[in-house]
Design an enzyme around this catalytic site. Structure first.
Site, PDB file in Angstrom:
ATOM      1  N   GLU A  12      -0.581  12.698  63.457  1.00 26.22           N
ATOM      2  CA  GLU A  12       0.443  14.088  63.835  1.00 26.22           C
ATOM      3  C   GLU A  12       0.702  14.056  65.128  1.00 26.22           C
ATOM      4  O   GLU A  12      -0.590  14.251  66.161  1.00 26.22           O
ATOM      5  CB  GLU A  12      -0.038  15.446  63.052  1.00 26.22           C
ATOM      6  CG  GLU A  12       0.799  16.604  63.667  1.00 26.22           C
ATOM      7  CD  GLU A  12       0.063  17.841  63.306  1.00 26.22           C
ATOM      8  OE1 GLU A  12      -1.004  17.878  62.672  1.00 26.22           O
ATOM      9  OE2 GLU A  12       0.506  18.880  64.083  1.00 26.22           O
ATOM     10  N   ARG A  68       5.055  18.911  71.468  1.00 19.66           N
ATOM     11  CA  ARG A  68       4.873  19.783  72.432  1.00 19.66           C
ATOM     12  C   ARG A  68       5.193  18.928  73.831  1.00 19.66           C
ATOM     13  O   ARG A  68       5.229  19.681  74.789  1.00 19.66           O
ATOM     14  CB  ARG A  68       3.432  20.040  72.609  1.00 19.66           C
ATOM     15  CG  ARG A  68       3.100  21.136  71.616  1.00 19.66           C
ATOM     16  CD  ARG A  68       1.639  21.325  71.359  1.00 19.66           C
ATOM     17  NE  ARG A  68       1.140  21.575  70.400  1.00 19.66           N
ATOM     18  CZ  ARG A  68      -0.122  21.847  70.023  1.00 19.66           C
ATOM     19  NH1 ARG A  68      -1.034  22.045  70.969  1.00 19.66           N
ATOM     20  NH2 ARG A  68      -0.587  21.996  68.702  1.00 19.66           N
ATOM     21  N   LYS A  81      -1.382  24.300  55.948  1.00 25.69           N
ATOM     22  CA  LYS A  81      -2.400  24.258  56.991  1.00 25.69           C
ATOM     23  C   LYS A  81      -2.791  25.629  57.152  1.00 25.69           C
ATOM     24  O   LYS A  81      -2.092  26.621  57.296  1.00 25.69           O
ATOM     25  CB  LYS A  81      -1.500  23.615  58.075  1.00 25.69           C
ATOM     26  CG  LYS A  81      -2.132  23.945  59.648  1.00 25.69           C
ATOM     27  CD  LYS A  81      -1.380  22.886  60.482  1.00 25.69           C
ATOM     28  CE  LYS A  81      -1.639  23.558  62.040  1.00 25.69           C
ATOM     29  NZ  LYS A  81      -1.150  22.642  62.905  1.00 25.69           N
TER      30      LYS A  81
HETATM   31  C1  3PG Z   1      -3.707  22.163  68.182  1.00 28.75           C
HETATM   32  O1  3PG Z   1      -3.304  23.291  68.362  1.00 28.75           O
HETATM   33  O2  3PG Z   1      -3.541  21.550  69.106  1.00 28.75           O
HETATM   34  C2  3PG Z   1      -4.148  21.676  66.986  1.00 28.75           C
HETATM   35  O3  3PG Z   1      -4.283  22.658  66.089  1.00 28.75           O
HETATM   36  C3  3PG Z   1      -5.585  20.973  67.344  1.00 28.75           C
HETATM   37  O4  3PG Z   1      -6.526  22.000  67.677  1.00 28.75           O
HETATM   38  P1  3PG Z   1      -8.049  21.570  68.233  1.00 28.75           P
HETATM   39  O5  3PG Z   1      -7.701  20.982  69.590  1.00 28.75           O
HETATM   40  O6  3PG Z   1      -8.672  22.841  68.241  1.00 28.75           O
HETATM   41  O7  3PG Z   1      -8.616  20.578  67.151  1.00 28.75           O
END
Ligand code: 3PG
Length: 206
Positions: free
Chosen positions: A40, A44, A128
Site C-alpha cells: 500500500e 501522503r 481496516k
Molecule cells: C500509518 O498510519 O502510517 C499506517 O497505519 C502504519 O502505521 P504504523 O507505522 O504504526 O505501522
C-alpha cells in the site's frame, strides 16, 4: 480479485510513505523477492501517485494499492494511476459510493461498531481496523466477532513484529498492515536487501 482475495495474498501489507519516486521499483522488487506480493503506497507524499503509476506499468506481479485515500477525487486519481485496491483511514458513504462506481476494491478504515454497521449498510464486509493499537487492539477485534461474525479485518496502526502474531491468530483477522517492512533508514540508504530480509521474516509470523 476482490479485496479478500488481495488480502489473502500475504499476512502483512506493507504501508509505505514514499519520498522519492525512483525508490518505488527497487523497494517493490525487494518486497517481492522476500515473498510479499502486495503493498500500500500512501498518498501522503507527492511521490505516492507517481510510484503507483510506475509500479503498475513496470512490475505487474506486485499488487499495488493506494492508501490514505480521503476524498472521491483521491479515489479516482488513485484508480487512474493504476491502483489495484484502495485503502482509507476512515469510512464514509461518499467513498463507498465512489468505490462501487469505480469497481476497484475498497478497504475503508473503521474504529467502532457504528462505523462497522455503516460500512455493512454499504455492502462492505472487509475492513481496516485503524489505528489498531490505539483503539484497543486485539481485545476490541475479538469483541467485534460476536455481533459481526461475517466481517473480516486488516488491523493497521501500531502493529509490529512483536504483536502481529496476536492479531493474526484472531479468526476475524485476514492480515495486518504496517510500516515496519520499509524503515526510513533502509530506504534512504538504498539498503534493499534489508527490506527483502524483513519481508522474508514475515513468513515466520504465522
Ligand atoms: C500509518 O498510519 O502510517 C499506517 O497505519 C502504519 O502505521 P504504523 O507505522 O504504526 O505501522
Amino acid at each position: 480479485m476482490n479485496i479478500r482475495d488481495i488480502l489473502a495474498l500475504g499476512k502483512v501489507v506493507p504501508v509505505i510513505v514514499i519520498n522519492k519516486e525512483q525508490d518505488a521499483l527497487p523497494m517493490a522488487e525487494a518486497l517481492l523477492a522476500g515473498g510479499v506480493k502486495t503493498m500500500e503506497i500512501t498518498l501522503r507524499t507527492e511521490a505516492g501517485l507517481k510510484a503507483i503509476n510506475k509500479l503498475s506499468q513496470s512490475l505487474p506481479e506486485m499488487i499495488v494499492g493506494a492508501g490514505t485515500v480521503i476524498t472521491s477525487d483521491d479515489y479516482k486519481r488513485a484508480v487512474d494511476a493504476g491502483s489495484q485496491f484502495i485503502v482509507s483511514p476512515g469510512f464514509s458513504e461518499t467513498l463507498a459510493t465512489t468505490a462501487a462506481q469505480n469497481k476497484v476494491p475498497f478497504l475503508p478504515g473503521i474504529a467502532t461498531g457504528s462505523d462497522i454497521v455503516r460500512a455493512m449498510q454499504c455492502g462492505l464486509d472487509t475492513l481496516k481496523f485503524f489505528p489498531a493499537e490505539a483503539n484497543g487492539g486485539t481485545p476490541v477485534l475479538s469483541a467485534f466477532k460476536g455481533p459481526f461474525p461475517n466481517i473480516k479485518f486488516c488491523p493497521t496502526g501500531g502493529v509490529n513484529p512483536q504483536n502481529a502474531k496476536d492479531y493474526l491468530q484472531l479468526e476475524n483477522v485476514l492480515c495486518v498492515g504496517g510500516s515496519w517492512l520499509t524503515p526510513n533508514n533502509a530506504v534512504s540508504n538504498g539498503d534493499w536487501s534489508a527490506i527483502q530480509d524483513l519481508a522474508v521474516a514475515t513468513a515466520t509470523l504465522v
